[in-house]
Design an enzyme around this catalytic site. Sequence first.
Site, short mmCIF file in Angstrom:
data_model
loop_
_atom_site.label_atom_id
_atom_site.label_comp_id
_atom_site.label_asym_id
_atom_site.label_seq_id
_atom_site.Cartn_x
_atom_site.Cartn_y
_atom_site.Cartn_z
N TYR B 3 0.91 -1.23 0.11
CA TYR B 3 0.07 0.05 0.05
C TYR B 3 0.87 1.36 -0.09
CZ TYR B 3 -4.62 -2.35 1.02
OH TYR B 3 -5.52 -3.20 0.94
N GLY B 4 2.13 1.07 0.37
CA GLY B 4 3.04 2.28 0.72
C GLY B 4 3.25 3.15 -0.53
N CYS B 34 -2.71 -2.14 9.04
CA CYS B 34 -1.79 -1.52 8.17
C CYS B 34 -1.43 -0.14 8.37
CB CYS B 34 -2.13 -1.86 6.71
SG CYS B 34 -1.37 -0.96 5.45
N ASN B 35 -0.17 0.49 8.52
CA ASN B 35 -0.14 1.64 8.98
C ASN B 35 -0.56 2.70 7.76
OD1 ASN B 35 1.97 2.22 11.45
ND2 ASN B 35 2.22 0.20 10.63
N THR B 36 -0.18 2.32 6.40
CA THR B 36 -0.69 3.17 5.66
C THR B 36 -2.18 3.37 5.47
OG1 THR B 36 1.44 2.44 4.28
CG2 THR B 36 -0.36 3.72 2.97
N CYS B 147 5.35 1.05 10.34
CA CYS B 147 5.06 0.16 9.33
C CYS B 147 5.02 -1.46 9.75
CB CYS B 147 6.03 0.27 7.93
SG CYS B 147 5.88 -1.10 6.70
N THR B 148 4.22 -2.23 9.36
CA THR B 148 4.10 -3.50 9.78
C THR B 148 5.10 -4.28 9.84
OG1 THR B 148 3.13 -3.94 7.63
CG2 THR B 148 1.50 -3.73 9.54
N HIS B 149 6.11 -4.14 8.68
CA HIS B 149 6.97 -4.86 8.49
C HIS B 149 8.36 -4.69 9.31
CE1 HIS B 149 4.69 -6.10 5.12
NE2 HIS B 149 5.76 -6.83 4.45
#
Lengths: 242, 242
Positions: B3-4, B34-36, B147-149
Amino acid sequence: MPYGTKSLATVERYALENAEFLASIGIKMLVVACNTASALALPAIRSHIGIDVVGVIGPGGRKAVEVTKCERPNIAVIATEATVASNAYAESIRRACENASIYQAACPLFVPLAEEGWTNEPETNSIAEKYLSGVRDFKPDALVLGCTHYPILRDVIQKTVGENVRLIDSGEATAEEVERILGQKGLMNPNVVSGDRSLCDDLDHFYVTDAADRFARVAERFLGAKPSKLEAIEIFGKDALK
Amino acid sequence: MPYGTKSLATVERYALENAEFLASIGIKMLVVACNTASALALPAIRSHIGIDVVGVIGPGGRKAVEVTKCERPNIAVIATEATVASNAYAESIRRACENASIYQAACPLFVPLAEEGWTNEPETNSIAEKYLSGVRDFKPDALVLGCTHYPILRDVIQKTVGENVRLIDSGEATAEEVERILGQKGLMNPNVVSGDRSLCDDLDHFYVTDAADRFARVAERFLGAKPSKLEAIEIFGKDALK
């Protein structure tokens, strides 16, 4: 994008939607310039679109065979996960030369590295060493750059696999094939002089389905200049699959 | 995903379609993990969904202020391009502490590095040095992993910015907020013992919109085990935007 991590069904759907949009604005030929879409969606596109459709896998594979003269050549292919999994390059190369030995490797970080413009950073060299060590051990005669983004990293890739390996840019091979087909069919635009970018700039028209600003910034790395005519369009929920 | 790198309109559309699907199967609360999507689509989701919706930006920002005690703290945020551009973390932090100094940086290669599982490679260290040199110069009291990752790369990030910088995992902060809200509303499942993963494994149900095999492989890096109940669904061309 990216297409390289998506499933067959999704790549096919996006590619069909895009193809039907382009056909609807009246084009004489469609080049599917994405390796993953070429590898996964070409049959579906061809069965939906009534004009010539050229993918990059066939021309790239044939070119690799051509330059290695097909005497039991070793041909390596680097591409996205989805393109490698599809085996489309291996099939294209074997069709042109059944004696070819083929080695394929996915290089997932090459796309984001190219988009960052890190063409000459030590990190890119080091990642190329990791991804391409298998390619180098395979001792290829030719290496197909099987993703639109990889030619941006051409220098790093050449240095890593060695100067004696012939790099095949599928985009270049495809451009030659397009020229040949247009010539055969008498469809060439007589006003365009081959190799004259200034004229092309006036003719180029880019349609993007999302994030136009980002596309303009990244495209500059590929084109050497910002895209002149850029138009954002919406393609979704269309009836492309009917 | 990802999404970023997508536009506001596209992230909003995907997030809404996903949210409406999840609401349709009868959930009591929605966490936009999701942060985005949290940064760009939370207002749209809240206006379409009739249950509690929790994003990760608010809890992450508040947690950063909380741990730094809000005495003119320096708070850094690393996230995707879209999350940084949205300024959502800066707004969330300022709402909790108007004296905060904020520094944001996008780290586009961190997502593909985490997906490759390169948590301890020299290349990841070196890329972290590049991305985080501005963060280090800013001398933050806390650094939000926006961010999730990024928590997958936690060790590299901690080493790069220095051991005295408090790393904020927005996912953890959000889990605490979810527990608090469920408790307040009496919605807690009495059969689940906090922290007992074995029970959760039986309750987890993953729906994926594409590339289920790839998801299972990548998810293992995050969960420590393959997702137990994984279901591929189709969400597109739905009427989510009505």
